[in-house]
Enzyme design. Structure first.
Site, PDB file in Angstrom:
ATOM      1  N   LYS A 167       0.855  -1.132  -0.028  1.00 10.39           N
ATOM      2  CA  LYS A 167       0.065   0.039  -0.111  1.00 10.39           C
ATOM      3  C   LYS A 167       0.963   1.234  -0.016  1.00 10.39           C
ATOM      4  O   LYS A 167       2.035   1.289   0.746  1.00 10.39           O
ATOM      5  CB  LYS A 167      -0.906   0.078   1.276  1.00 10.39           C
ATOM      6  CG  LYS A 167      -1.812   1.037   1.463  1.00 10.39           C
ATOM      7  CD  LYS A 167      -2.833   1.123   2.783  1.00 10.39           C
ATOM      8  CE  LYS A 167      -3.722   1.970   2.699  1.00 10.39           C
ATOM      9  NZ  LYS A 167      -4.428   1.918   4.128  1.00 10.39           N
ATOM     10  N   SER A 242      -9.338   1.408   3.111  1.00  7.16           N
ATOM     11  CA  SER A 242      -8.483   2.231   2.364  1.00  7.16           C
ATOM     12  C   SER A 242      -7.283   1.418   1.494  1.00  7.16           C
ATOM     13  O   SER A 242      -6.408   2.156   0.893  1.00  7.16           O
ATOM     14  CB  SER A 242      -7.594   3.353   3.317  1.00  7.16           C
ATOM     15  OG  SER A 242      -7.009   2.740   4.515  1.00  7.16           O
ATOM     16  N   ILE A 263      -7.359   0.957  10.403  1.00  2.44           N
ATOM     17  CA  ILE A 263      -7.691   1.384  11.700  1.00  2.44           C
ATOM     18  C   ILE A 263      -9.233   1.565  11.735  1.00  2.44           C
ATOM     19  O   ILE A 263      -9.770   1.714  12.895  1.00  2.44           O
ATOM     20  CB  ILE A 263      -7.187   3.053  11.521  1.00  2.44           C
ATOM     21  CG1 ILE A 263      -7.105   3.412  13.219  1.00  2.44           C
ATOM     22  CG2 ILE A 263      -7.967   3.934  10.781  1.00  2.44           C
ATOM     23  CD1 ILE A 263      -6.296   4.778  13.312  1.00  2.44           C
ATOM     24  N   GLY A 264      -9.710   1.104  10.888  1.00  2.00           N
ATOM     25  CA  GLY A 264     -11.354   0.953  10.970  1.00  2.00           C
ATOM     26  C   GLY A 264     -12.094  -0.042  10.075  1.00  2.00           C
ATOM     27  O   GLY A 264     -13.091  -0.129  10.073  1.00  2.00           O
ATOM     28  N   GLY A 265     -11.273  -0.701   9.119  1.00  2.00           N
ATOM     29  CA  GLY A 265     -11.665  -1.816   8.277  1.00  2.00           C
ATOM     30  C   GLY A 265     -10.980  -1.865   6.958  1.00  2.00           C
ATOM     31  O   GLY A 265     -11.347  -2.472   6.293  1.00  2.00           O
ATOM     32  N   SER A 266      -9.940  -1.160   7.122  1.00  2.13           N
ATOM     33  CA  SER A 266      -9.018  -1.003   5.598  1.00  2.13           C
ATOM     34  C   SER A 266      -8.312  -2.001   5.015  1.00  2.13           C
ATOM     35  O   SER A 266      -7.976  -2.005   4.045  1.00  2.13           O
ATOM     36  CB  SER A 266      -8.023   0.364   6.018  1.00  2.13           C
ATOM     37  OG  SER A 266      -8.711   1.552   6.047  1.00  2.13           O
TER      38      SER A 266
END
EC number: 3.5.1.4
Lengths: 575, 575
Positions: A167, A242, A263-266
């Protein structure tokens, strides 16, 4: 002095907060500045990307629709039609097979990388998954590794010759690292982020850096540097985010394994939306140093960022995690817990109690995901697992805590970057700047109170796991399959496990949305605005054919158990 | 909107901050409220304590000076003169020997506890180490354990029958738990703190809760509930703090092993000042749930609190740590890192590089500690260790970061408690309310900046350990030996390792201050106000005969290595 003279700590009712309706951000872009100072740099960046594409490896035009951004084009079907048999054979190998064949001398690092370069080129052509192409650098490294192997008969490490996509977010020495911020097109780190550095030392070959959304804050891929990435299974749809490009490149097999962050589902969104595997580890097992977001001079430990791999098999995730832990990363990054990798046996289904999330109590899943969970219940029971229903616990409150902690700085770090470039704000950026406390942020006493509430929430979940005698939870990864670009907002099915810092493995259920059976229920009355919005996104026609990814959740620090259980669960689901 | 419209993150120059000169707290006690509402509760608390003392076990009056708070009385010499041979023999056993003899049937739990009750009574008589005496409850538990053993031939766990003293701070179900705050005399927890609960499940017997200073914030023992505790080796001097009573009860062998806590030196000060062993583990290995300070609705992860044992041998610390980790405490407290105990071999001296701290660059140690370090250098070299000098790194800044993070809430939690009772503030309480940001506290952006700076500092230290090829640091634990009550302020030699979250083992060097050779250097010019104050405290006459405790420091999560190395180091120092 009496108690009345002192300020008090706030008492926060998380269930009454409604961050869905938080006031929109007052922050505005600056089009003049953007045009004047940055448009040229963006063009130069894209020119470099374009120039690095080896045109001879592109799929022929007759196989590629003119408009990849609408319609129902499945890009994963193209490489087998285009690639020579040897290239196809190599790129169908798992990472485990690749390192084994290189270590035995059956394949060279250069041959392997050349094959993935060919397939990666097609992957990028169709999904726009790359932000930076490093094929020459990769081939040089692969040749050096082959040279070492020829001379010594030995590999330099257990990942010797393995191509790994990265990434873009991870610091890459000597190369622009922008993290989805236009203003960071001027940022050229001196050193690699620690996690890529560790992978490199174990023998990995880097050759491509993959796409991500503006500011890394969307479960989608839109950014103002390279535009949007595409879903590999249906190019008009979102690849998730992301770690957007990692989802599509892995599904295209343009990379055997890639490094994302979450950090939230990335990691989990792109894995689920593209039908591949991904692991979001507990936060203190893998280093995030050099893999951060906008914040350079501050740390917010409210919601812990994590990095982790996406791949096409659970064995590949295991390889990555084991090699990584065996390298003792805590001797490089002081923040990591010194937890050695534990070799554990594969469990029998009857050893495991799996709790199924049919509905998190805030937003009901879409019809394909409801069906996948119902199928899972049948198949897991048939395979001998102990299966129970997971009663949701304070999910609304958990999302409120997450969003508020996430925006503790009033999104100042992100906004300073936006202000520097004046870049436009994508709709989902505007949205994420508005949830939680939005522009306001938290004050010190609120922050400390939120952290306490987070700890209480975590302890409640551990107690529930223990009391309900649950080994793992199986949950939808998102309310639906891959959505249209710009649309996905509700992240409660993933971010819940970030605020709890749980071990998560996302896996392909083997099922796909089917417009003939996954019918929209237009009589359904939404319970809240979250649900009204998300249920409104469901479109059976567009969902049709997209993979349904589910997520296995374990207690903190149970990556070993979570991977082994995921293998057995996946076996039962796809039997 | 341009960058100029946005707030910026602060940039903090830690080297320029001078928390030594921070303005005094504006907070004032409320004598009327204190007298009216709390004096009676304090009296009742002390009456209960007094009534629980078995008078028949007290040392005879002719062996006890009238005034224990002045002069040079060594309390540790009394028990051998008073106790019967069997009691003396049992109480001289290590914890390892005790559990072994109980498990083999050679001793009963009741016999062991009875012996420690006798010696503990004398310890309390001379050092005032107890805040609550639970002898009856302990004997009942011991009898139940014996009964179980008689019936089954088995122990209930590896600590079966082991008496363990507990610092009062740890929540004790059904009993007042005040943590040094008068206002908490009304606080009766429903449940045990998690760490005592784990010890209990492994077979521990609780029988005494030990003294601590007001608010737990001093390296001393003064509080307004039970008064001050005394140093075991010289009763007029400070036992250290905040695990004050644990230091003196262990030195008196009124307890074989005790549970303290440490956020700035609170295990290490009492261990060093009383000449016993103590371990301050890395923060995420032992549970602090139910062992907190004043804060009830907030968490401050800026400086991580830890709990850990004090004992008379390194083997006893190892027993505690191993049994604890083997119980998988992370299944009880979600916040803990799941790190199993690693069995490692004892190193050879030549395997280890030890870096010695002769001066931390902020406050020069007193003559006895300088001598002890010089002796250590000679002895370690003679024993075959690789020995180097540790060049201090940003200690002033580290203390500034520590103090500022520590006071992030403007000490609101503590002050709310003080306001509730109106209790007087001890001089060291006033001092600790004034360091760092004092009443002001930090704002959210400052806090996030401090956390980042803390992470940078930690990474710098890890890099220094790696680059200097250092296995362990050996450092003075405080600038001097046990000081007079109310006086010790500088905590840089201990709190440095809290902000870095390092593994620390404090051990008796085998050396004692000697007024004939540890002469005050009155020509020394202090480099700063810290040093001027601390060097001014040195009094060769009062220091004379007090033990010199040194501390072994390892990287984070190296408790196993740190204990084994400490054993070998201690062997060399005392050879």
């Amino acid at each position: 002095m009496t108690v009345a003279n002192l300020a008090k700590f706030p008492s926060i009712d998380h269930s009454k907060e409604d961050q869905w309706a938080a006031s929109a951000t007052t922050f505005k872009p600056n089009p003049e500045l953007f045009e004047e100072k940055w448009a040229g740099k963006i063009k130069a960046y894209n020119d470099t990307l374009e120039a690095a594409i080896p045109k001879e490896y592109l799929a022929p035009a007759d196989l590629v629709p003119k408009d990849l951004d609408s319609g129902h084009f499945n890009a994963t079907l193209i490489p087998p039609k285009v690639l020579d048999p040897e290239t196809l054979a190599i790129t169908e190998l798992t990472a485990v097979e690749i390192v084994s064949k290189i270590a035995s001398g059956e394949l060279t690092s250069v041959a392997v990388l050349t094959a993935f370069i060919k397939r990666c080129t097609i992957a990028h052509q169709l999904t726009h998954c790359a932000m930076e192409i490093l094929f020459d650098e990769g081939l040089k490294r692969a040749a050096e590794l082959d040279d070492h192997f020829t001379k010594t008969g030995k590999t330099i490490g257990p990942l010797h010759g393995l191509p790994i996509s990265l990434k873009e977010q991870h610091d890459y020495a000597g190369h622009i690292t922008h993290r989805g911020y236009v203003a960071l097109l001027d940022n050229i780190p001196d050193a690699m982020a620690i996690t890529p550095q560790i992978l490199y030392e174990q023998g990995a070959v880097f050759y491509v850096r993959t796409t991500e959304p503006q500011s890394l804050m969307h479960p989608d891929s839109v950014n103002f540097i390279t535009g949007r990435g595409r879903n590999a299974v249906k190019t008009s749809m979102s690849p998730g985010g992301s770690s957007s490009g990692e989802g599509s490149i892995i599904a295209m097999k343009g990379s055997p394994i890639g490094l994302g962050s979450d950090i939230g589902g990335s990691i989990r969104f792109p894995a689920a939306f593209n039908g591949v595997w991904g692991i979001k580890p507990t936060s203190l097992r893998l280093s995030g140093v050099g893999s951060s977001g906008a914040a350079e001079t501050t740390v917010n430990f409210g919601v812990m960022p994590t990095v982790g791999p996406l791949a096409n098999s659970v064995e590949d995730l295991e390889l990555f995690m084991k090699v990584y832990a065996d390298s003792k990363p805590w001797l490089k990054d002081q923040s990591l817990a010194a937890i050695p990798w534990r070799e554990i046996p594969e469990p029998k289904p009857s050893d495991l109690t799996i709790a199924l999330v049919f509905d998190d109590g805030v937003v009901k899943p879409h019809p394909p995901n409801i069906r996948a969970m119902a199928e899972a219940e049948k198949k897991l029971k048939a395979a001998g697992f102990n299966v129970i229903t997971w009663e949701p616990h304070r999910v609304h409150e958990a999302v409120e805590i997450t969003n508020s902690l996430f925006s503790a700085d009033g999104n100042l770090a992100a906004k300073l970057k936006f202000a520097e470039s004046g870049e436009p704000l994508a709709p989902l950026t505007e949205y994420f700047l508005s949830v939680g406390r939005g522009d306001e942020g938290l004050n010190m006493l609120e922050y400390m109170t939120y952290i306490k509430d987070r700890e209480v929430l975590r302890q409640q979940y551990l107690t529930l796991f223990n009391e309900r005698k649950v080994d793992f939870i199986l949950t939808p990864t998102y309310v639906g399959v891959a959505p249209k670009p710009h649309t996905p907002k509700y992240w409660g099915y993933t971010s819940l496990w970030n605020i709890l810092d749980a071990s998560c493995v996302t896996l392909p259920s083997g099922l796909f949305a089917d417009k003939t059976i996954d019918l929209r229920d237009d009589t359904y009355k939404p319970r809240n605005k979250y649900e009204e919005y998300e249920y409104g996104l469901y479109d059976a026609e567009y969902a049709d054919g997209l993979p349904i990814g589910l997520t296995v959740v374990g207690r903190r620090y149970t990556e070993e158990e979570c991977l082994k259980a995921s293998k057995v669960i996946h076996g039962a689901l796809t039997a």
